[in-house]
Design a protein around this motif. Structure first.
Motif, PDB file in Angstrom:
ATOM      1  N   TYR B  30      50.644   8.040  49.080  1.00 44.82           N
ATOM      2  CA  TYR B  30      49.124   7.297  49.155  1.00 44.82           C
ATOM      3  C   TYR B  30      48.888   6.826  50.201  1.00 44.82           C
ATOM      4  CZ  TYR B  30      44.315   5.627  48.819  1.00 44.82           C
ATOM      5  OH  TYR B  30      42.778   5.257  48.925  1.00 44.82           O
ATOM      6  N   ARG B  31      49.482   6.758  51.203  1.00 43.22           N
ATOM      7  CA  ARG B  31      49.905   5.813  52.754  1.00 43.22           C
ATOM      8  C   ARG B  31      50.256   6.859  53.402  1.00 43.22           C
ATOM      9  NH1 ARG B  31      50.428   0.890  54.827  1.00 43.22           N
ATOM     10  NH2 ARG B  31      50.624   0.051  52.536  1.00 43.22           N
ATOM     11  N   LYS B  32      51.210   7.354  52.892  1.00 42.33           N
ATOM     12  CA  LYS B  32      52.058   8.947  54.066  1.00 42.33           C
ATOM     13  C   LYS B  32      50.901   9.755  53.530  1.00 42.33           C
ATOM     14  CE  LYS B  32      56.349   8.448  53.857  1.00 42.33           C
ATOM     15  NZ  LYS B  32      57.822   8.716  52.454  1.00 42.33           N
ATOM     16  N   THR B  33      49.730  10.306  52.486  1.00 46.12           N
ATOM     17  CA  THR B  33      49.061  11.051  52.738  1.00 46.12           C
ATOM     18  C   THR B  33      48.068  10.822  53.234  1.00 46.12           C
ATOM     19  OG1 THR B  33      49.512  12.111  49.815  1.00 46.12           O
ATOM     20  CG2 THR B  33      47.194  12.385  51.138  1.00 46.12           C
ATOM     21  N   LEU B  34      47.454   9.933  53.910  1.00 44.91           N
ATOM     22  CA  LEU B  34      46.354   9.353  54.225  1.00 44.91           C
ATOM     23  C   LEU B  34      46.972   9.549  55.745  1.00 44.91           C
ATOM     24  CD1 LEU B  34      45.398   6.443  51.949  1.00 44.91           C
ATOM     25  CD2 LEU B  34      43.467   8.670  52.814  1.00 44.91           C
ATOM     26  N   ILE B  35      47.710   9.223  56.241  1.00 40.30           N
ATOM     27  CA  ILE B  35      48.577   9.205  57.607  1.00 40.30           C
ATOM     28  C   ILE B  35      48.026  10.145  58.280  1.00 40.30           C
ATOM     29  CG2 ILE B  35      50.569   8.713  59.383  1.00 40.30           C
ATOM     30  CD1 ILE B  35      50.815   5.463  57.517  1.00 40.30           C
ATOM     31  N   ARG B  36      48.642  11.230  57.397  1.00 38.43           N
ATOM     32  CA  ARG B  36      49.136  12.660  57.728  1.00 38.43           C
ATOM     33  C   ARG B  36      47.511  13.190  57.643  1.00 38.43           C
ATOM     34  NH1 ARG B  36      48.090  17.380  54.968  1.00 38.43           N
ATOM     35  NH2 ARG B  36      48.601  15.978  52.602  1.00 38.43           N
ATOM     36  N   GLN B  37      46.726  12.984  57.189  1.00 35.73           N
ATOM     37  CA  GLN B  37      45.444  13.211  56.950  1.00 35.73           C
ATOM     38  C   GLN B  37      44.221  12.529  57.738  1.00 35.73           C
ATOM     39  OE1 GLN B  37      43.380  14.210  52.739  1.00 35.73           O
ATOM     40  NE2 GLN B  37      41.128  13.837  53.610  1.00 35.73           N
ATOM     41  N   ILE B  38      44.376  11.695  57.661  1.00 38.32           N
ATOM     42  CA  ILE B  38      43.427  10.813  59.012  1.00 38.32           C
ATOM     43  C   ILE B  38      43.684  11.372  60.690  1.00 38.32           C
ATOM     44  CG2 ILE B  38      42.211   9.001  59.380  1.00 38.32           C
ATOM     45  CD1 ILE B  38      42.475   7.958  57.295  1.00 38.32           C
ATOM     46  N   SER B  39      45.126  10.938  60.638  1.00 41.87           N
ATOM     47  CA  SER B  39      45.814  11.620  62.623  1.00 41.87           C
ATOM     48  C   SER B  39      45.785  13.138  62.167  1.00 41.87           C
ATOM     49  CB  SER B  39      47.223  11.486  62.147  1.00 41.87           C
ATOM     50  OG  SER B  39      47.780  12.311  61.401  1.00 41.87           O
ATOM     51  N   GLN B  40      45.570  14.420  61.423  1.00 40.63           N
ATOM     52  CA  GLN B  40      45.448  15.144  61.366  1.00 40.63           C
ATOM     53  C   GLN B  40      43.799  14.977  61.858  1.00 40.63           C
ATOM     54  OE1 GLN B  40      47.122  18.082  58.726  1.00 40.63           O
ATOM     55  NE2 GLN B  40      44.930  18.776  58.724  1.00 40.63           N
ATOM     56  N   HIS B  41      43.250  14.527  61.513  1.00 33.74           N
ATOM     57  CA  HIS B  41      41.698  14.907  61.561  1.00 33.74           C
ATOM     58  C   HIS B  41      41.767  14.469  63.325  1.00 33.74           C
ATOM     59  CE1 HIS B  41      37.436  13.884  59.402  1.00 33.74           C
ATOM     60  NE2 HIS B  41      37.186  14.571  60.637  1.00 33.74           N
ATOM     61  N   ALA B  42      42.645  12.897  62.986  1.00 33.61           N
ATOM     62  CA  ALA B  42      42.189  12.582  64.500  1.00 33.61           C
ATOM     63  C   ALA B  42      41.924  13.711  66.378  1.00 33.61           C
ATOM     64  CB  ALA B  42      42.808  11.535  65.310  1.00 33.61           C
ATOM     65  N   HIS B  43      43.496  14.664  65.718  1.00 33.87           N
ATOM     66  CA  HIS B  43      43.819  15.215  66.498  1.00 33.87           C
ATOM     67  C   HIS B  43      42.810  16.388  66.916  1.00 33.87           C
ATOM     68  CE1 HIS B  43      47.447  13.204  66.450  1.00 33.87           C
ATOM     69  NE2 HIS B  43      48.489  13.289  65.454  1.00 33.87           N
ATOM     70  N   SER B  44      42.193  16.786  65.833  1.00 28.05           N
ATOM     71  CA  SER B  44      41.421  17.454  65.359  1.00 28.05           C
ATOM     72  C   SER B  44      40.262  17.706  65.860  1.00 28.05           C
ATOM     73  CB  SER B  44      40.837  18.263  63.823  1.00 28.05           C
ATOM     74  OG  SER B  44      41.566  19.084  63.337  1.00 28.05           O
ATOM     75  N   GLU B  45      39.924  15.860  65.732  1.00 25.66           N
ATOM     76  CA  GLU B  45      38.502  16.224  66.955  1.00 25.66           C
ATOM     77  C   GLU B  45      38.896  16.385  68.666  1.00 25.66           C
ATOM     78  OE1 GLU B  45      35.152  14.574  65.898  1.00 25.66           O
ATOM     79  OE2 GLU B  45      35.841  14.941  63.589  1.00 25.66           O
ATOM     80  N   ILE B  46      39.825  15.327  68.820  1.00 28.60           N
ATOM     81  CA  ILE B  46      40.585  15.302  70.675  1.00 28.60           C
ATOM     82  C   ILE B  46      40.878  16.493  70.730  1.00 28.60           C
ATOM     83  CG2 ILE B  46      42.524  14.442  72.082  1.00 28.60           C
ATOM     84  CD1 ILE B  46      40.519  12.557  70.915  1.00 28.60           C
ATOM     85  N   VAL B  47      41.532  17.665  70.071  1.00 26.48           N
ATOM     86  CA  VAL B  47      41.829  19.408  70.643  1.00 26.48           C
ATOM     87  C   VAL B  47      40.108  19.990  70.860  1.00 26.48           C
ATOM     88  CG1 VAL B  47      43.137  21.078  69.826  1.00 26.48           C
ATOM     89  CG2 VAL B  47      43.851  19.081  69.515  1.00 26.48           C
TER      90      VAL B  47
END
Lengths: 133, 317
Positions: B30-47
């Motif tokens: 669960y932790r790993k999935t969230l780290i992957r998903q939330i960071s991917q989401h964060a990167h999307s905002e920045i890129v």
């Protein structure tokens, strides 16, 4: 560099400016160097941000950010958390100074409140004719 | 307590709609999935700031420039809310950013398409932000507390983004023949990539089932995509433009619009790094990080200096 497109005999121009797709000659295979983001000199600590939305309301936790010191943390918090006048006052505290209770111990920690229903006004069954109480 | 017992407690909290908070026990996956998903989401905002940033200096008026600046600044803020949420899961900001820079972490493929006319800024606001909002509204009810709270904050700000995009297109749609053509051209190029934003079909989606069980995701890719099509197919009428899909048609029986199949070869191609701007986007991020090194260093040194000065003043007083 530009490209014109024919559409119903109307000419529009697509300007590639800085945003050039690779197949149009941009990007390409330049060598890239990666500078890993590592803890640099004086790595910026994490700060927790609390905002008072208006006079008379408590400061409320809104999130966190990194900053070199308290002043920078406040300035960053202004830019990040109050862009639409969400606040009239900002508190910041370095995250390492926050001590939290352990959720695993919640049962025993809050146990003393469990058997004291008489602390709630609803505990008292009073006559209906009693008003303003 | 055994892991099985802990997992049982965890899953029962999820079922009772009790949010999971950072210090609560959670399965590693669960932790790993969230780290992957939330960071991917964060990167999307920045890129995502890059294709729009391309037009800040070229916006057609001072008003449009000010609005676009505010929007791009919002995206930076959204990235920060999400990076902070990622950090609550025990990963560091450095690690998260490194994962983006070395290509390990993904971001939304939509930002690998170029913005080549001003109308693209309108189309991004209306279609790309419109698609993102549907996903984000769903995520306001996600099971991880810090992620849900970041999403609530983001959603509050996001509707301005979609409205400003539609406003740009509305003005163009009432303009000169060239402006109208530009509007239609942008819609034609952004429509299919916007549909791709919802991800593969439910049957092909690798993470969906577990994420649904954990209530990280609360609607499927195809459900959200259908919702988006139904919404946009109506809104486009206001613009007097068309969507580039000959199969788009109202279906009386289902109460939804039918639409054509996405070009999945293109989708996977862009995901795998071969989109029009993949290399450029990552290079721009790496360059921004490198060029910002002196700023980070200067701020740290200045903070030290300020601290030393304050201590000196205290000693004198």
């Amino acid at each position: 560099m530009h490209k014109t497109k024919n559409q119903m005999n109307i000419q529009i121009t697509r300007y590639y400016y800085g945003d050039i797709p690779e197949d149009k000659g941009g990007g390409g295979s330049q060598k890239i160097t990666i500078t890993p983001a590592v803890s640099e000199a004086g790595d910026w600590p994490l700060w927790e941000v609390f905002i008072r939305s208006k006079q008379g309301i408590d400061h409320k936790h809104v999130g966190s950010l990194h900053a070199a010191d308290a002043q920078m943390a406040i300035e960053n918090a202004r830019d990040v958390y109050t862009r639409r006048m969400e606040g009239v006052s900002i508190w910041v505290v370095e995250s390492k100074y926050i001590h939290a209770s352990n959720p695993d111990e919640a049962a025993s920690l809050y146990e003393p409140a469990n058997d004291k229903v008489y602390r709630h006004p609803t505990f008292y069954d009073l006559p209906d004719e009693l008003t303003h109480m | 307590m055994s892991v099985q017992e802990l997992e049982k407690i965890f899953q029962s909290k999820i079922e009772q709609e009790i949010k999971i908070e950072p210090k609560d026990w959670m399965p590693d996956a669960y932790r790993k999935t969230l780290i992957r998903q939330i960071s991917q989401h964060a990167h999307s905002e920045i890129v995502g700031m890059l294709p729009e940033g391309n037009w800040i200096s070229r916006a057609p008026s001072l008003k449009r420039k000010a609005i676009l600046l505010a929007k791009v600044q919002d995206e930076a803020g959204h990235g920060l809310y999400l990076y902070s949420a990622t950090e609550t899961l025990g990963t560091t900001r450095e690690q998260t950013i490194n994962d983006l820079h070395n290509g390990k972490a993904k971001y939304s493929s939509i930002f690998n398409y170029p913005t080549i006319t001003w109308a693209d800024i309108g189309a991004i606001g209306w279609l790309v932000d419109g698609a993102a909002i549907l996903n984000q509204v769903m995520l306001c009810r996600t099971s991880y507390g810090p992620y849900a709270r970041a999403m609530v904050r983001i959603c509050k700000e996001e509707s301005f983004h979609q409205r400003q995009g539609f406003d740009i297109l509305l003005v163009l749609s009432k303009g000169t023949p060239e402006q109208k053509a530009m509007c239609q051209d942008a819609i034609n190029r952004w429509w299919w990539p916007s549909l791709m934003m919802f991800g593969p079909h439910d049957s092909e989606s690798t993470h969906s089932e577990q994420s649904t069980q954990w209530k990280i995701k609360r609607m499927s890719n195809d459900e959200l995509r259908q919702k988006f099509v139904d919404m946009i197919a109506e809104q486009i009428k206001v613009l007097n433009m068309t969507l580039p899909d000959p199969k788009l048609k109202w279906n009386e029986q289902t109460g939804h619009y039918d639409f054509g199949e996405i070009d999945w070869t293109e989708f996977w191609n862009v995901v795998k790094g071969n989109g029009p701007c993949n290399k450029q986007r990552l290079e721009a991020r790496r360059k921004a990080w490198q060029d910002g090194a002196w700023v980070r260093e200067a701020a740290s040194v200045y903070a030290e200096k300020r601290k030393a000065r304050q201590q000196k003043e205290k000693q004198i007083a």
